[in-house]
Design a protein around this motif. Structure first.
Motif, short mmCIF file in Angstrom:
data_model
loop_
_atom_site.label_atom_id
_atom_site.label_comp_id
_atom_site.label_asym_id
_atom_site.label_seq_id
_atom_site.Cartn_x
_atom_site.Cartn_y
_atom_site.Cartn_z
N LYS A 352 121.14 32.74 22.29
CA LYS A 352 120.25 33.42 23.22
C LYS A 352 119.96 34.82 22.67
O LYS A 352 120.86 35.53 22.26
N GLU A 353 118.68 35.21 22.70
CA GLU A 353 118.28 36.57 22.29
C GLU A 353 117.13 37.04 23.15
O GLU A 353 116.43 36.23 23.78
N TYR A 354 116.91 38.39 23.15
CA TYR A 354 115.90 38.99 24.01
C TYR A 354 114.94 39.84 23.19
O TYR A 354 115.27 40.34 22.11
N ALA A 355 113.73 40.03 23.76
CA ALA A 355 112.75 40.94 23.17
C ALA A 355 111.81 41.39 24.28
O ALA A 355 111.67 40.71 25.31
N ASN A 356 111.17 42.55 24.09
CA ASN A 356 110.21 43.07 25.07
C ASN A 356 108.80 43.00 24.50
O ASN A 356 108.59 43.19 23.29
N ILE A 357 107.85 42.77 25.39
CA ILE A 357 106.44 42.83 25.02
C ILE A 357 105.78 43.88 25.92
O ILE A 357 105.88 43.81 27.15
N PHE A 358 105.12 44.84 25.30
CA PHE A 358 104.47 45.93 26.02
C PHE A 358 102.96 45.73 25.98
O PHE A 358 102.39 45.43 24.93
N VAL A 359 102.33 45.92 27.13
CA VAL A 359 100.87 45.83 27.22
C VAL A 359 100.30 47.24 27.05
O VAL A 359 100.58 48.14 27.85
N ASP A 360 99.53 47.44 26.01
CA ASP A 360 98.97 48.77 25.70
C ASP A 360 97.46 48.67 25.68
O ASP A 360 96.88 48.09 24.77
N ASN A 361 96.81 49.25 26.69
CA ASN A 361 95.35 49.29 26.69
C ASN A 361 94.83 50.73 26.63
O ASN A 361 93.70 51.01 27.01
N GLU A 362 95.69 51.63 26.17
CA GLU A 362 95.30 53.03 26.04
C GLU A 362 94.93 53.33 24.59
O GLU A 362 95.67 52.99 23.67
N ALA A 363 93.81 53.99 24.43
CA ALA A 363 93.33 54.34 23.11
C ALA A 363 94.07 55.59 22.59
O ALA A 363 94.66 56.34 23.38
N PRO A 364 94.04 55.82 21.28
CA PRO A 364 94.63 57.05 20.74
C PRO A 364 93.97 58.28 21.36
O PRO A 364 92.83 58.23 21.85
N VAL A 365 94.68 59.42 21.31
CA VAL A 365 94.19 60.68 21.90
C VAL A 365 94.04 61.73 20.80
O VAL A 365 94.99 61.95 20.02
N PHE A 366 92.85 62.36 20.75
CA PHE A 366 92.62 63.45 19.79
C PHE A 366 92.95 64.79 20.43
O PHE A 366 92.75 64.99 21.64
N GLU A 367 93.39 65.70 19.61
CA GLU A 367 93.57 67.09 20.01
C GLU A 367 92.92 67.97 18.94
O GLU A 367 93.04 67.69 17.75
N GLY A 368 92.24 69.06 19.42
CA GLY A 368 91.65 70.00 18.49
C GLY A 368 90.23 69.69 18.08
O GLY A 368 89.66 70.39 17.24
N THR A 369 89.63 68.64 18.66
CA THR A 369 88.23 68.33 18.34
C THR A 369 87.33 69.18 19.25
O THR A 369 87.46 69.12 20.48
N ALA A 370 86.44 69.96 18.68
CA ALA A 370 85.55 70.82 19.46
C ALA A 370 84.34 71.19 18.62
O ALA A 370 84.34 71.09 17.39
N ASN A 371 83.27 71.61 19.31
CA ASN A 371 82.10 72.10 18.61
C ASN A 371 82.46 73.41 17.89
O ASN A 371 83.26 74.21 18.38
N ARG A 372 81.84 73.58 16.72
CA ARG A 372 82.17 74.78 15.93
C ARG A 372 80.88 75.44 15.42
O ARG A 372 79.90 74.76 15.14
N LEU A 373 80.98 76.79 15.28
CA LEU A 373 79.91 77.54 14.65
C LEU A 373 80.20 77.67 13.17
O LEU A 373 81.34 77.95 12.77
N LEU A 374 79.21 77.44 12.36
CA LEU A 374 79.35 77.53 10.91
C LEU A 374 78.83 78.87 10.42
O LEU A 374 77.91 79.46 11.01
N ASP A 375 79.40 79.33 9.35
CA ASP A 375 78.85 80.50 8.69
C ASP A 375 77.52 80.13 8.05
O ASP A 375 77.27 78.95 7.72
#
Length: 520
Positions: A352-375
């Motif tokens: 007898k052995e066990y395992a878990n199955i996780f339901v993941d419907n969440e997409a990756p999350v970005f940080e630091g993405t923003a509009n920028r002014l260029l020189d």
């Protein structure tokens, strides 16, 4: 002198008569005279299928009760057995046939057409059988007579009196109500008809043989082919392995001893039986391989096939069939399922052995993405776009290298867009503060940004999704004036920068995409 001549003539005539009588006896041995009583049987011969069916009388005296079928050989093309209805005329224990050969247990049907055994090369010698002709039984092969095995020819000879009705007909659809019996094949070295009841027949008491049957021990869980290595031969030495029947129960997932019976029946109806004991060992070591926690996008993916994918089970070092693995699925909490793997038999769990199955419907999350002014004159690259940007996921370990960056000049992006597409882009950039807003929420474009375009928007609120429909509505009100000149001004404004798109995908296929503006 005259008397002497007369006496000589008398004895000469008497000698001729004796000679004729001897010749008649020699070639018509044991001829039986016609019977007066009506026969208890009716015989039908189907030429197409080379099959004979014998009918007995029913309670009403009609021949509608089929009791016996025989395979035969009727006349071949050019010498076909005649069609019609006849009554048998005579019987002969040994009968001279065409070609100076002899038949046993012959019964005359009509003219030169008889029932008789496959022919022999020597009168009175049942060990001189024409073997090749015997092996043709079941197909047309004669010169018109109806050939049979000795057993079948003798049955007609013994049971059907002279005067028995014989019907010869053609029917392609059916050989007869009892079907067509299996024919017997014998090696060329055998010169006896194996059905001959003669006490001198060396094959009279022969029976089939079965080889390779023996007691054995197998590991617990091992798949067993009970016919592997088992062969059989008929009473006359023909291979009949395909006719072997195995009886007995064997549970290779339950330790113990099992009795198995092998039996075979050949074309002569003779049988042979052998028994063997198969022992299933007690399992000592059992283990699973390939069981681990996994992630899916939706519950629908949690199928038995998915749960068992890559999973293996071993007993005493022997890899077992995956079908022996039992599973249960229990929902621990929303989005988390506990899987239990069992290896069991006879109400006893071996692993007898066990395992878990996780339901993941969440997409990756970005940080630091923003509009920028260029020189002024600056051209952004991937390294610049990724500066300060990161991505994370709830189940997949992600790093900056997992981000895909696409940089496009706005002129290239906008040139193929419709006015509606441009408006969508404006809405997206407005939400990211790409266009500065005044306190009263009116969008203002500076004079130098619009390159002296004197178009402006008055009394408008921030762009919303419903404005797209308003834009395409001829009855739009005065508070939503999005005319083409205004869009041209925006394109000129936006066209001085770049559209930067960030994309990422986790291990199970959830995707995220973010677009920002890099502008001057």
């Amino acid at each position: 002198m005259i008397k002497l001549v007369k006496r000589t003539f008398y004895y000469g005539k008497f000698g001729i008569v004796l000679g004729l009588l001897f010749f008649f006896y020699l070639f018509h041995t044991q001829k039986v005279s016609a019977a007066k009583d009506e026969s208890p049987y009716l015989i039908k011969i189907n030429r197409v299928h080379n099959t004979i069916t014998v009918y007995a009388k029913d309670e009403e005296g009609k021949y509608e009760n089929p009791i016996k079928a025989m395979a035969c050989s009727v006349g071949q093309k050019g010498t076909q057995t005649v069609l019609g209805v006849y009554k048998t005329r005579a019987k002969y224990r040994w009968k001279l046939l065409m070609g100076d050969v002899w038949g046993q247990y012959s019964t005359r049907i009509v003219g030169g057409i008889l029932f008789h055994s496959v022919y022999y090369y020597e009168f009175g010698n049942p060990g001189s059988l024409a073997v090749k002709e015997f092996n043709k039984l079941g197909s047309a092969a004669s010169h018109g007579c109806v050939r049979l095995t000795v057993e079948d020819a003798k049955w007609i000879y013994d049971n059907c009196p002279v005067g028995t009705t014989v019907i010869i007909y053609d029917d392609k659809k059916s050989p007869g109500p009892l079907g067509k019996p299996e024919t017997i094949k014998i090696p060329l070295s055998i010169r006896w008809d194996p059905t001959d009841p003669s006490e001198n027949n060396p094959y009279k008491d022969k029976i089939p043989r079965i080889y390779g049957v023996k007691n054995r021990t197998i590991p617990w869980g091992e798949e067993v082919d009970l016919l592997e290595g088992i062969t059989a031969k008929s009473s006359v030495g023909i291979n009949i392995t395909s006719k072997i029947i195995v009886e007995g129960e064997l549970n290779n997932y339950k330790a113990g001893s099992y009795n198995v019976t092998y039996s075979v029946k050949d074309e002569l109806g003779r049988t042979k039986e052998k028994k063997a004991t198969i022992k299933v060992d007690t399992p000592t070591t059992t283990e699973f391989e390939g069981i681990h926690d996994r992630v899916v996008q939706v519950e629908d993916e949690i199928t038995e096939e998915f749960i068992l994918d890559g999973v293996k089970v071993y007993c005493n070092g022997l890899k077992l069939d995956k079908e022996v693995i039992e599973i249960t699925i229990h929902q621990e909490q929303e989005g988390i399922y506990k899987i239990t793997y069992y290896l069991s038999a006879d109400n006893e769990i071996y692993a007898k052995e066990y395992a878990n199955i996780f339901v993941d419907n969440e997409a990756p999350v970005f940080e630091g993405t923003a509009n920028r002014l260029l020189d002024s004159g600056q051209i952004p690259n991937t390294a610049f776009a990724l500066n300060g940007v990161s991505v994370s996921d709830n189940y997949t370990k992600m790093k900056q290298d997992d981000i895909k960056v696409t940089i496009q000049a706005l002129q290239d992006v906008l040139k193929d867009l419709t006015a509606e597409d441009v408006l969508k882009l404006i809405i997206e950039t407005e939400e990211s503060n790409a266009i500065e807003s005044t306190g009263d929420s009116n969008a203002n474009l500076s004079d130098n940004r619009v390159n002296n375009e004197e178009q402006y928007v008055k009394n408008t609120e921030n762009f919303r999704d419903d404005d797209i429909n308003n834009f395409n509505n001829d009855n739009r009100n005065d508070n939503n004036i999005y005319n083409i000149d205004y869009l041209r001004a925006l394109i000129k404004y936006l066209g001085t920068g770049y559209l930067v798109t960030y994309e990422a995908e986790d291990d199970i296929g959830n995707k995220e995409k973010v677009s920002v503006l890099f502008h001057y």
